[in-house]
Every structure is written in C-alpha cells, then in structure tokens.
Motif scaffolding. Structure first.
Motif, mmCIF file in Angstrom:
data_model
loop_
_atom_site.group_PDB
_atom_site.id
_atom_site.type_symbol
_atom_site.label_atom_id
_atom_site.label_comp_id
_atom_site.label_asym_id
_atom_site.label_seq_id
_atom_site.Cartn_x
_atom_site.Cartn_y
_atom_site.Cartn_z
ATOM 1 N N LEU A 164 0.790 -1.232 -0.039
ATOM 2 C CA LEU A 164 0.040 0.026 0.166
ATOM 3 C C LEU A 164 0.796 1.269 0.101
ATOM 4 O O LEU A 164 0.700 2.245 -0.653
ATOM 5 N N PHE A 165 1.859 1.241 0.588
ATOM 6 C CA PHE A 165 2.866 2.370 0.713
ATOM 7 C C PHE A 165 3.667 2.726 -0.522
ATOM 8 O O PHE A 165 3.568 3.717 -0.993
ATOM 9 N N LEU A 166 4.113 1.501 -1.078
ATOM 10 C CA LEU A 166 4.756 1.575 -2.379
ATOM 11 C C LEU A 166 3.949 2.183 -3.440
ATOM 12 O O LEU A 166 4.362 2.754 -4.296
ATOM 13 N N ALA A 167 2.848 1.432 -3.355
ATOM 14 C CA ALA A 167 1.808 1.973 -4.377
ATOM 15 C C ALA A 167 1.306 3.288 -4.449
ATOM 16 O O ALA A 167 0.670 3.795 -5.213
ATOM 17 N N GLY A 168 1.428 3.774 -3.436
ATOM 18 C CA GLY A 168 1.179 5.324 -3.244
ATOM 19 C C GLY A 168 -0.487 5.570 -2.913
ATOM 20 O O GLY A 168 -1.061 6.522 -3.297
ATOM 21 N N PHE A 169 -1.026 4.558 -2.426
ATOM 22 C CA PHE A 169 -2.521 4.752 -2.178
ATOM 23 C C PHE A 169 -2.714 5.918 -1.127
ATOM 24 O O PHE A 169 -2.127 6.212 -0.081
ATOM 25 N N ALA A 214 -5.859 3.451 1.500
ATOM 26 C CA ALA A 214 -5.113 2.525 2.429
ATOM 27 C C ALA A 214 -5.736 1.914 3.593
ATOM 28 O O ALA A 214 -5.272 0.875 3.968
ATOM 29 N N VAL A 215 -6.447 2.619 4.290
ATOM 30 C CA VAL A 215 -7.122 1.950 5.386
ATOM 31 C C VAL A 215 -8.035 0.893 4.949
ATOM 32 O O VAL A 215 -8.259 -0.131 5.862
ATOM 33 N N ILE A 216 -8.749 0.921 3.757
ATOM 34 C CA ILE A 216 -9.550 -0.145 3.365
ATOM 35 C C ILE A 216 -8.750 -1.469 3.081
ATOM 36 O O ILE A 216 -8.818 -2.534 3.190
ATOM 37 N N GLY A 217 -7.556 -0.862 2.306
ATOM 38 C CA GLY A 217 -6.611 -2.234 1.936
ATOM 39 C C GLY A 217 -6.000 -2.795 3.214
ATOM 40 O O GLY A 217 -5.691 -3.972 3.333
#
Length: 552
Positions: free
Chosen positions: A207-212, A217-220
């Motif tokens: 999630l961090f590397l994909a830049g959400f 991010a919280v859903i992922g």
C-alpha cells in the motif's frame, strides 16, 4: 492437604482417586524457564514483527481520523476474538482436551476437537453475520464521538464489515493452537501470530509503495488484516495433521467435553477478557478526543511486546502443566507450578515495566515517528505508554493465574476478578478522564488489571491451598530493587547520547535506545546475580546447555 478435599475441588475430573499407600505426586516447582524461553523466542519474533506492522501503519496513517477508524473497526472483532476464541476458548479447551487425551484416548480427543469446531462454525458464523449487518449500530455505541467528523463513522463501518470474518478464522486457529499446546507442541502455535504480522507487513508495504491515498490505504489494510487471520490458521495445519488430527466437523450437543467447555466458557468469556472489555470502555471515552484511540492503540502495542514475549510464553507452558496436574488431582503440584510461573513473570516483566517508563519517549520516537506520525503524537503516545506500564506485571500475571481456575473447573472465580476490574476501570474512567483525558484511561486500565490479579491470587489461596505469598512478595521486591537502577542507567545513557547525537536521524535514535537498553540490561543482570535471583541461574543454565549441544 488430604485427598478428600482435593476430590471435592475437582468433581468432574474422571481420574480415579489415589489408592491407599500410593506415594503423592511429585510437587517440586517445575523448571519452566527453558521451555518458556523457547516459546518466548517465537513469540518475540511475532511481537517484533507486530511492531514493524505498527510502524508501517504509523507511516501510512499516523494518528489521523483514518487511523482512528481502523483502530475502532478492528477492536470489535478483536474483542470478540479474545472473548470467544484465543481467550475463553483456549482456557476452556486446553484442560478439557488434555483430560480427554489422558482418560478417553486420542481418538475420542480428536472427535471432541471436531465437535468443538462444528459448534464454533455455527455460533461464531452467526455472530459474524450479525456483526456485518449491525455494524452501524455497533460503531455508534462504541465510538459516539466519531459522528462529529464527516465520513469517519461510515468509514469505520465499512472497515468493520470487511474484518468481521477475521473472527471465525482465528476461532479455528485457537482450536488448532489448543490441540498442539495440549500435546506440548509449542512452536507452530507461537509462530501463528507471526504469520499474521508477515501478511500485514507485506500488505502495508504494498500500500505504501503503490502510493494509495489514506482512505484507500485503510480499506486495503483491513483486507490484509483478514488475510492475516487466514495465515494464522494455515501455518498450524501441517503440525496439527502430523499429530493424527483429521478435519471432520460435527455437531453433537450431548458430547461431555463440549458441555464442559461450554460450562467453563460462560464465566471465562468475561473472566479472561477484563483487559479487552476495559479497552472497549476506554474507546467510548477516547472517541471524544481526536487522535486518542490511535495514541492508546500504539501505546498498548508497545505493552504487548513484553506481555506477549514473557507473560503469554510463561502462561502457555504453565497452562499445560496446570491442566495435567489438575487431571491428576495434584494440588500441591499446581501450587508449585503457579508459584514458579509468577516468579518467572516477575523476573521478566518488572525490568520491562521500569524500562518502558524510563524510555517511553525515545522508544516511541524510534518506532513510530515517521511519515504521518508527528512529534506531538510521540509525546501523547509516550504518556499513554507510561500509564499503561504501571500495570505490566499484573497484565502478564493474570494470564498465568486465570488458567488454573479453569483447570479446576472453578471458572466463576476469574469472572469475579474481571467484574471487579471492569467496575474499577469504569469508576476510574469517570473520575480521571475529566482531569487527565486519555492518560487517565490508560492509568485506569493498568489499575484495573492490578485489581484483577489481586482478586485471582487471593481466591487461588482460598480454593487450592496457600501459595508461598511472602516468598512471592520478597522475590518481587528483590527483582524490583534490581530493576530500578536498571531504569535509571538506561535513562542516563539515553539522555547523554541524545545531547551528543541529537534525535533527528534514525541512526542516532537506534544508538540511543539500543545502548540505553544494553546498559540497563547489564545492570539488571548484575544485580540479579548479586541478589541471587534463581530465575537468572535457570536461564543461564539453559543457554549453556544449548551451547554445549551445538558444539557436540
């Protein structure tokens, strides 16, 4: 103590009474240090991975409204997990399964496990459906302050619905863990939560590397949390099947073992959940302070490291021993086991308690102050850590004492302790929150855990005979006398290094905390040697034996 009162204490145990002239069971205090050290190593891996998971979470979400939403959403299935799965179920299942293995045979014990699985799938599945349907009502009750921020309550509801299936997964994992622990196979169960953290870390890194964005991010993160629950079950299955277990869920409400588990779980549902229930109550208050749910969550995660590495490890070993001795009607053996466990818990947790108090700000800064986690969040989390730390020994000790009552079929006693703790916590919340805000919530939780431990210790002496309470108090004071200079040494070293290196770079923070912990640890070990703390000799002897085996 005569045999007759021992039989009265264990009316449901099918083991025959000791024949006349039979020598009493060996009651010397068991050497739990070695096995506890092995479990501690696996548990420490899990807890360290858990801190890495929280670090990634802090980088992604900090103490924002999105972080608060996840913390509260996960708290609901996590609370139910402690109530129905890893807490109450494990406490009731391990002694029942152990008794079945000893007195009914392996085949009947395996059948009991499958009956328990069938009942769990039915009951926990229904709870999961209800939780998904009534998520809005649950969030409105648990976090009334969220409705003051636009979209915060709705996001929390969505995350709750995503993560509720986590409950049946970890319930099945708890049955697997209980079977393996009852057969003294501790490695796979201890690694189970590590697998949960590995999945969460991998998901968070993605999630961090994909830049959400934060909302995505919280859903992922919620989805990866659910997948982590599946991994927690899956990692135990190879070891479980190797014991001869076959997965054949069944429903048989007349099964004697299931009835015993149900009888034990009723009070145990409250009896082992005092801390989680208190956290639930704290959340209602904390939701009124933006950021407080996250600060308290980060602080309690720090507490989980020593609780998990030391308290849970000792409790895992002690629970199996207590269950076996209860099945044999060996009350003196239970007293020796419990005394040994409490001494070991004090030896391991008291320096952790003092160390967390001395290094709260540097530790929080090192672990969490990155990305979205701000310096103000560091100070707030450190205050919560300091307050929680006052109850660290009690948190861990409760995990050792409570299983003794379930092994004795006296599960109402932990219920009384928990009710006292919950009542005390609510009183302290109402009293302290107006003056100390969220810090009062953490302090109230620590005081409630201490009250819970005191009630359990007093009642064990009433039910199963006197423990060596003066010896336990003397041992605790001796360990505390060694731990206080340890904390002072750690604090001084950290302060001196911070003045010379600053606190801005990651390398400086690592050196400051690492060298401070090392200095404190050396002082503690030296003083334990001076004060002749027996647990130090036991651990050192185990290390020497391991080295000798490797050389051989």
């Amino acid at each position: 103590m005569s045999e007759q009162p021992q039989r009265k204490l264990l009316p449901d145990a099918p083991a025959p009474p000791l024949a006349a002239g039979t020598p009493p069971p060996k009651t010397a205090a068991p050497k739990m240090g070695a096995r506890a050290l092995l479990v501690s190593a696996a548990t420490m891996l899990s807890r360290i991975l858990g801190l890495v998971r929280e670090q990634i979470f802090a980088v992604l979400l900090g103490a924002s409204a999105f972080a608060d939403a996840f913390v509260v959403a996960f708290r609901i299935p996590n609370l139910l997990r402690d109530l129905f799965a890893e807490g109450a179920l494990s406490a009731a299942f391990v002694p029942t399964f152990t008794d079945a293995m000893r007195n009914r045979g392996r085949e009947q014990a395996i059948r009991l496990a499958n009956v328990v699985i069938g009942a769990l799938l039915l009951i926990v599945g229904a709870l999961t459906l209800l939780g998904i349907v009534f998520a809005p009502q649950l969030i409105a009750f648990m976090a009334p302050g969220f409705e003051q921020v636009a979209g915060k309550q709705e996001l929390t509801e969505l995350c709750t619905r995503i993560m509720f299936p986590f409950l049946p997964l970890v319930s099945l994992a708890a049955v697997a863990m209980g079977q393996l622990n009852a057969q003294e196979k501790f490695a796979a169960p201890a690694l189970a939560s590590a697998m949960f953290n590995v999945v969460a870390i991998a998901g968070g890194a993605f999630l961090f590397l994909a830049g959400f964005r934060e909302e995505q991010a919280v859903i992922g993160w919620s989805i990866f949390t659910l997948l982590g629950g599946a991994a927690q079950l899956g990692v135990q299955l190879p070891s479980l099947f190797a014991t001869g277990f076959s997965f054949r869920p069944a429903l048989d409400w007349a099964e004697p073992g299931l009835k015993r588990i149900g009888r034990l779980m009723g009070p145990a549902t409250i009896g082992l959940a005092a801390t989680q229930v208190n956290i639930f109550v704290n959340t209602i208050f904390a939701s009124q302070v933006p950021g407080a749910p996250s600060w308290l969550n980060y602080a309690f995660r720090l507490m989980q490291l020593p609780i998990g590495v030391f308290g849970v490890a000792v409790a895992t070993i002690a629970t199996t021993s207590l269950a076996k001795r209860a099945a044999e009607r060996d009350l003196p053996g239970m007293q020796a086991t419990l005394s040994s466990g409490l001494r070991l818990v004090a030896f391991l947790t008291v320096p952790s308690m003092v160390g967390l108090a001395a290094l709260a700000v540097p530790i929080v800064r090192l672990l969490f102050q990155h990305g979205a986690f701000l310096p103000t969040d560091t100070v707030a989390t450190a205050w919560a850590t300091l307050m929680y730390a006052t109850g660290l020994y009690a948190y861990a000790a409760v995990k050792v004492v409570a299983p003794a009552f379930y092994a004795l079929d006296r599960s109402r006693i932990p219920l009384y302790g928990s009710l006292a703790a919950v009542g005390g916590n609510v009183f302290l919340n109402v009293t302290l929150f107006p003056y100390l805000s969220y810090k009062g919530l953490a302090l109230g939780t620590a005081a409630a855990a201490t009250l819970n431990f005191g009630v359990l210790l007093f009642m064990f002496r009433k039910v199963a005979g006197a423990l060596d309470l003066p010896g336990l108090v003397t041992h605790f004071l001796r360990v505390l006398a060694a731990a206080v200079p340890c904390g002072l040494a750690a604090y001084v070293v950290n302060e001196q290094l911070a003045q010379r290196l600053g606190t801005e770079t990651l390398l400086a923070r690592i050196l400051e905390v690492g060298l401070a912990v090392a200095a404190g640890g050396l002082v503690y070990l030296a003083l334990c040697r001076l004060f002749r703390v027996a647990e130090l000799d036991e651990v050192l002897a185990f290390v020497k034996r391991r080295r000798a085996r490797r050389r051989a």
